[in-house]
Design a protein around this motif. Structure first.
Motif, PDB file in Angstrom:
ATOM      1  N   THR A 168     -52.415  -9.537  24.152  1.00  0.00           N
ATOM      2  CA  THR A 168     -51.588  -9.038  25.250  1.00  0.00           C
ATOM      3  C   THR A 168     -51.793  -7.557  25.546  1.00  0.00           C
ATOM      4  O   THR A 168     -51.481  -7.102  26.649  1.00  0.00           O
ATOM      5  N   HIS A 169     -52.320  -6.797  24.577  1.00  0.00           N
ATOM      6  CA  HIS A 169     -52.463  -5.346  24.770  1.00  0.00           C
ATOM      7  C   HIS A 169     -53.586  -4.824  23.884  1.00  0.00           C
ATOM      8  O   HIS A 169     -53.718  -5.233  22.720  1.00  0.00           O
ATOM      9  N   CYS A 170     -54.401  -3.923  24.450  1.00  0.00           N
ATOM     10  CA  CYS A 170     -55.477  -3.263  23.691  1.00  0.00           C
ATOM     11  C   CYS A 170     -55.448  -1.772  23.974  1.00  0.00           C
ATOM     12  O   CYS A 170     -55.030  -1.335  25.052  1.00  0.00           O
ATOM     13  N   GLY A 211     -65.634  -0.743  26.665  1.00  0.00           N
ATOM     14  CA  GLY A 211     -66.642  -1.757  26.397  1.00  0.00           C
ATOM     15  C   GLY A 211     -66.197  -2.815  25.397  1.00  0.00           C
ATOM     16  O   GLY A 211     -66.224  -4.018  25.693  1.00  0.00           O
ATOM     17  N   PRO A 212     -65.786  -2.420  24.184  1.00  0.00           N
ATOM     18  CA  PRO A 212     -65.340  -3.430  23.220  1.00  0.00           C
ATOM     19  C   PRO A 212     -64.139  -4.234  23.714  1.00  0.00           C
ATOM     20  O   PRO A 212     -64.058  -5.444  23.476  1.00  0.00           O
ATOM     21  N   ILE A 213     -63.208  -3.580  24.411  1.00  0.00           N
ATOM     22  CA  ILE A 213     -62.036  -4.286  24.933  1.00  0.00           C
ATOM     23  C   ILE A 213     -62.458  -5.301  25.981  1.00  0.00           C
ATOM     24  O   ILE A 213     -61.958  -6.438  26.014  1.00  0.00           O
ATOM     25  N   ALA A 214     -63.376  -4.910  26.858  1.00  0.00           N
ATOM     26  CA  ALA A 214     -63.852  -5.812  27.909  1.00  0.00           C
ATOM     27  C   ALA A 214     -64.496  -7.055  27.316  1.00  0.00           C
ATOM     28  O   ALA A 214     -64.295  -8.180  27.816  1.00  0.00           O
ATOM     29  N   GLN A 215     -65.259  -6.890  26.245  1.00  0.00           N
ATOM     30  CA  GLN A 215     -65.866  -8.048  25.594  1.00  0.00           C
ATOM     31  C   GLN A 215     -64.805  -8.941  24.952  1.00  0.00           C
ATOM     32  O   GLN A 215     -64.888 -10.170  25.013  1.00  0.00           O
ATOM     33  N   LEU A 216     -63.803  -8.325  24.352  1.00  0.00           N
ATOM     34  CA  LEU A 216     -62.750  -9.082  23.684  1.00  0.00           C
ATOM     35  C   LEU A 216     -61.925  -9.895  24.682  1.00  0.00           C
ATOM     36  O   LEU A 216     -61.594 -11.057  24.436  1.00  0.00           O
ATOM     37  N   LEU A 217     -61.611  -9.295  25.833  1.00  0.00           N
ATOM     38  CA  LEU A 217     -60.791  -9.967  26.838  1.00  0.00           C
ATOM     39  C   LEU A 217     -61.624 -10.792  27.812  1.00  0.00           C
ATOM     40  O   LEU A 217     -61.068 -11.523  28.634  1.00  0.00           O
ATOM     41  N   GLY A 218     -62.946 -10.651  27.741  1.00  0.00           N
ATOM     42  CA  GLY A 218     -63.822 -11.472  28.571  1.00  0.00           C
ATOM     43  C   GLY A 218     -63.804 -11.105  30.042  1.00  0.00           C
ATOM     44  O   GLY A 218     -63.744 -11.969  30.911  1.00  0.00           O
ATOM     45  N   PHE A 219     -63.890  -9.817  30.338  1.00  0.00           N
ATOM     46  CA  PHE A 219     -63.888  -9.391  31.742  1.00  0.00           C
ATOM     47  C   PHE A 219     -65.067 -10.009  32.491  1.00  0.00           C
ATOM     48  O   PHE A 219     -66.192 -10.031  32.000  1.00  0.00           O
ATOM     49  N   HIS A 220     -64.815 -10.477  33.683  1.00  0.00           N
ATOM     50  CA  HIS A 220     -65.657 -11.269  34.584  1.00  0.00           C
ATOM     51  C   HIS A 220     -66.178 -12.554  33.932  1.00  0.00           C
ATOM     52  O   HIS A 220     -67.100 -13.180  34.427  1.00  0.00           O
ATOM     53  N   ARG A 221     -65.506 -12.945  32.875  1.00  0.00           N
ATOM     54  CA  ARG A 221     -65.780 -14.232  32.238  1.00  0.00           C
ATOM     55  C   ARG A 221     -64.484 -15.058  32.201  1.00  0.00           C
ATOM     56  O   ARG A 221     -64.409 -16.117  32.796  1.00  0.00           O
ATOM     57  N   HIS A 222     -63.458 -14.500  31.518  1.00  0.00           N
ATOM     58  CA  HIS A 222     -62.172 -15.185  31.408  1.00  0.00           C
ATOM     59  C   HIS A 222     -61.037 -14.396  32.060  1.00  0.00           C
ATOM     60  O   HIS A 222     -59.971 -14.958  32.318  1.00  0.00           O
ATOM     61  N   ASP A 223     -61.243 -13.122  32.277  1.00  0.00           N
ATOM     62  CA  ASP A 223     -60.218 -12.255  32.852  1.00  0.00           C
ATOM     63  C   ASP A 223     -60.938 -11.131  33.584  1.00  0.00           C
ATOM     64  O   ASP A 223     -62.177 -11.093  33.621  1.00  0.00           O
ATOM     65  N   ALA A 224     -60.198 -10.225  34.176  1.00  0.00           N
ATOM     66  CA  ALA A 224     -60.809  -9.105  34.895  1.00  0.00           C
ATOM     67  C   ALA A 224     -59.793  -7.979  35.015  1.00  0.00           C
ATOM     68  O   ALA A 224     -58.573  -8.217  35.030  1.00  0.00           O
ATOM     69  N   SER A 247     -55.092   9.931  30.078  1.00  0.00           N
ATOM     70  CA  SER A 247     -54.556   8.637  29.671  1.00  0.00           C
ATOM     71  C   SER A 247     -54.512   7.717  30.885  1.00  0.00           C
ATOM     72  O   SER A 247     -54.047   8.121  31.953  1.00  0.00           O
ATOM     73  N   ALA A 248     -54.982   6.503  30.728  1.00  0.00           N
ATOM     74  CA  ALA A 248     -54.977   5.528  31.823  1.00  0.00           C
ATOM     75  C   ALA A 248     -54.410   4.215  31.304  1.00  0.00           C
ATOM     76  O   ALA A 248     -54.679   3.815  30.170  1.00  0.00           O
ATOM     77  N   LEU A 249     -53.630   3.556  32.143  1.00  0.00           N
ATOM     78  CA  LEU A 249     -53.092   2.241  31.819  1.00  0.00           C
ATOM     79  C   LEU A 249     -53.647   1.248  32.828  1.00  0.00           C
ATOM     80  O   LEU A 249     -53.509   1.427  34.040  1.00  0.00           O
ATOM     81  N   ILE A 250     -54.322   0.221  32.310  1.00  0.00           N
ATOM     82  CA  ILE A 250     -54.984  -0.785  33.139  1.00  0.00           C
ATOM     83  C   ILE A 250     -54.264  -2.115  32.971  1.00  0.00           C
ATOM     84  O   ILE A 250     -53.894  -2.498  31.848  1.00  0.00           O
ATOM     85  N   GLY A 255     -52.539 -10.479  33.056  1.00  0.00           N
ATOM     86  CA  GLY A 255     -51.331  -9.821  32.599  1.00  0.00           C
ATOM     87  C   GLY A 255     -51.444  -9.003  31.341  1.00  0.00           C
ATOM     88  O   GLY A 255     -50.443  -8.457  30.869  1.00  0.00           O
ATOM     89  N   ALA A 256     -52.618  -8.883  30.752  1.00  0.00           N
ATOM     90  CA  ALA A 256     -52.791  -8.001  29.590  1.00  0.00           C
ATOM     91  C   ALA A 256     -52.788  -6.551  30.060  1.00  0.00           C
ATOM     92  O   ALA A 256     -53.077  -6.247  31.222  1.00  0.00           O
ATOM     93  N   THR A 257     -52.448  -5.650  29.151  1.00  0.00           N
ATOM     94  CA  THR A 257     -52.501  -4.222  29.457  1.00  0.00           C
ATOM     95  C   THR A 257     -53.491  -3.535  28.521  1.00  0.00           C
ATOM     96  O   THR A 257     -53.701  -3.970  27.385  1.00  0.00           O
ATOM     97  N   VAL A 258     -54.075  -2.456  29.038  1.00  0.00           N
ATOM     98  CA  VAL A 258     -55.073  -1.699  28.284  1.00  0.00           C
ATOM     99  C   VAL A 258     -54.760  -0.216  28.431  1.00  0.00           C
ATOM    100  O   VAL A 258     -54.598   0.285  29.557  1.00  0.00           O
ATOM    101  N   LEU A 259     -54.672   0.495  27.315  1.00  0.00           N
ATOM    102  CA  LEU A 259     -54.514   1.946  27.314  1.00  0.00           C
ATOM    103  C   LEU A 259     -55.846   2.584  26.970  1.00  0.00           C
ATOM    104  O   LEU A 259     -56.442   2.256  25.937  1.00  0.00           O
ATOM    105  N   LEU A 260     -56.329   3.470  27.835  1.00  0.00           N
ATOM    106  CA  LEU A 260     -57.562   4.219  27.567  1.00  0.00           C
ATOM    107  C   LEU A 260     -57.230   5.696  27.479  1.00  0.00           C
ATOM    108  O   LEU A 260     -56.452   6.210  28.287  1.00  0.00           O
ATOM    109  N   GLN A 261     -57.866   6.384  26.531  1.00  0.00           N
ATOM    110  CA  GLN A 261     -57.681   7.837  26.423  1.00  0.00           C
ATOM    111  C   GLN A 261     -59.014   8.537  26.259  1.00  0.00           C
ATOM    112  O   GLN A 261     -59.966   7.993  25.689  1.00  0.00           O
TER     113      GLN A 261
END
Length: 386
Positions: A168-170, A211-224, A247-250, A255-261
């Motif tokens: 749900t969150h990375c 990058g690692p988060i995108a692979q874990l959540l499957g961006f353009h595969r299972h989610d985006a 700080s960015a919140l995606i 419906g997952a959220t991602v915090l990038l810093q």
């Protein structure tokens, strides 16, 4: 909707991956050193604006027992490499602002591309590179080595077992105290890179984190990724160079959220966070490994031992192989070996052009949002099929 896609692209196998390297500064020379350990590859061409850098690179080939490469120098040297018949892959280690231009030219010349991060510095250039990759059906691989970090590879395997439940969150980051590198004496010829990055206004270096988060959540595969909001801390210090913490919140479509810093100007210890929250489990690499699953909590050495037992994927085994060989950087070793392995067998690459565009575009978008005091910004769909 496009008629063509390069998702899961397979190309003709390359028995030996012949590489033309463009850009032979610090990063290019390091890459050249690494490839001495990569079987199935050959450096056939070298190019840089500086003729002395090219000569140093060729000497490095000779010292490592490899064949000398043909050399090109000057402002148009990169174009010459793109046109050479004995080059299968153009490897780009130049300044960020030239990555997209060189990648496009190389693919137009029928070459595959391996490009240092980021792929491009603008959303427009990301779209342009994707269009050319689709039209020419060439690979465009971004060399994001953090996708070959041992903890990330283990997290992927752990998630596949279901031990984390629904993620749900990375959280991901690039936190690295660069303050001592701002002087010319500390980093000759490179201090401008660090200063410009810290003056960027958003997150200029998002790919290590996302990058690692995108692979874990499957961006353009299972989610985006759907949209983001970003804010950057106020400038401080006499030259207004300090304090720029971004700080960015995606939010994602599911419906997952991602915090990038990004933080290059405070005394915080190095960290990429690497935090994953699921409905059944939690993992975090920094400041020390922690794994919480339904069968208990592990931290420190216990967490590290547990996670390293999960390195049974092809990339994970390559990381362990590099570790046993004592290479300088196991992430780079696993990345390089996987790239060559897949090209030799005509397999899809671990990182495709859509990944490269999605991760790189965040630099411009976080800046756009932060400058507008946290305005919500839509993240483009570079695939147009999801």
């Amino acid at each position: 909707m496009r008629k063509a896609t390069v998702y899961q692209l397979r190309c003709e196998p390359l028995p030996v991956v012949r590489i033309g390297m463009i850009g032979l500064g610090h990063r290019g020379q390091k890459t050249l050193q690494r490839y001495a350990d990569i079987e199935g590859s050959e450096i056939t061409c070298l190019a840089d604006i500086d003729a002395e850098a090219v000569e140093r690179a060729n000497q490095q080939l000779a010292l490592s027992g490899r064949h000398l490469a043909r050399t090109f120098s000057g402002t148009e040297a990169w174009r010459e490499v793109c046109r050479q018949p004995d080059v299968d892959v153009v490897y780009v280690c130049t300044d960020w602002n030239t990555h997209a231009m060189i990648a496009i030219e190389a693919m137009e010349c029928g070459k595959h591309v391996a490009v240092e991060v980021p792929l491009a510095t603008t959303v427009e250039d990301c779209h342009r590179v994707v269009e050319v990759a689709e039209r020419t059906r060439r690979h465009c691989f971004m060399t994001e080595n953090c996708c070959y970090d041992w903890f990330h590879l283990a997290t992927l395997s752990l998630a596949e077992t279901g031990a984390l439940g629904i993620i749900t969150h990375c959280e991901g980051a690039y936190i690295h105290d660069w303050r001592d590198l701002f002087s010319h004496q500390a980093m000759p010829g490179r201090q401008g890179f660090y200063e410009e990055s810290c003056h960027h206004g958003g997150n200029p270096y998002p790919t290590h984190a996302i990058g690692p988060i995108a692979q874990l959540l499957g961006f353009h595969r299972h989610d985006a990724m759907d949209c983001l909001v970003a804010m950057t801390g106020q400038a401080a210090g006499e030259d207004s160079l300090l304090g720029h913490v971004s700080s960015a919140l995606i939010s994602t479509r599911k419906g997952a959220t991602v915090l990038l810093q990004f933080d290059g100007t405070t005394p915080r210890p190095y960290s990429r966070l690497q935090t994953v929250c699921g409905t059944k489990g939690f993992v975090q690499k920094y400041p020390q490994p922690v794994v919480q699953t339904e069968d208990g909590l592990r931290d420190g050495e216990h967490a590290e031992k547990f996670m390293k037992r999960m390195l049974h994927t092809p990339a994970g085994r390559l990381w362990m192989q590099g570790h046993h060989l004592g290479v300088d950087n196991e992430m780079n070793y696993a990345m390089d070996r996987r790239l060559v392995y897949c090209l030799q067998r005509g397999l899809p690459l671990d990182i495709d052009v859509y990944d490269a565009a999605e991760w790189s575009c965040l630099a411009e978008l976080t800046r756009e949002s932060a400058i507008a005091y946290g305005k919500q910004v839509k993240i483009p769909d570079f695939t147009n099929y999801g």
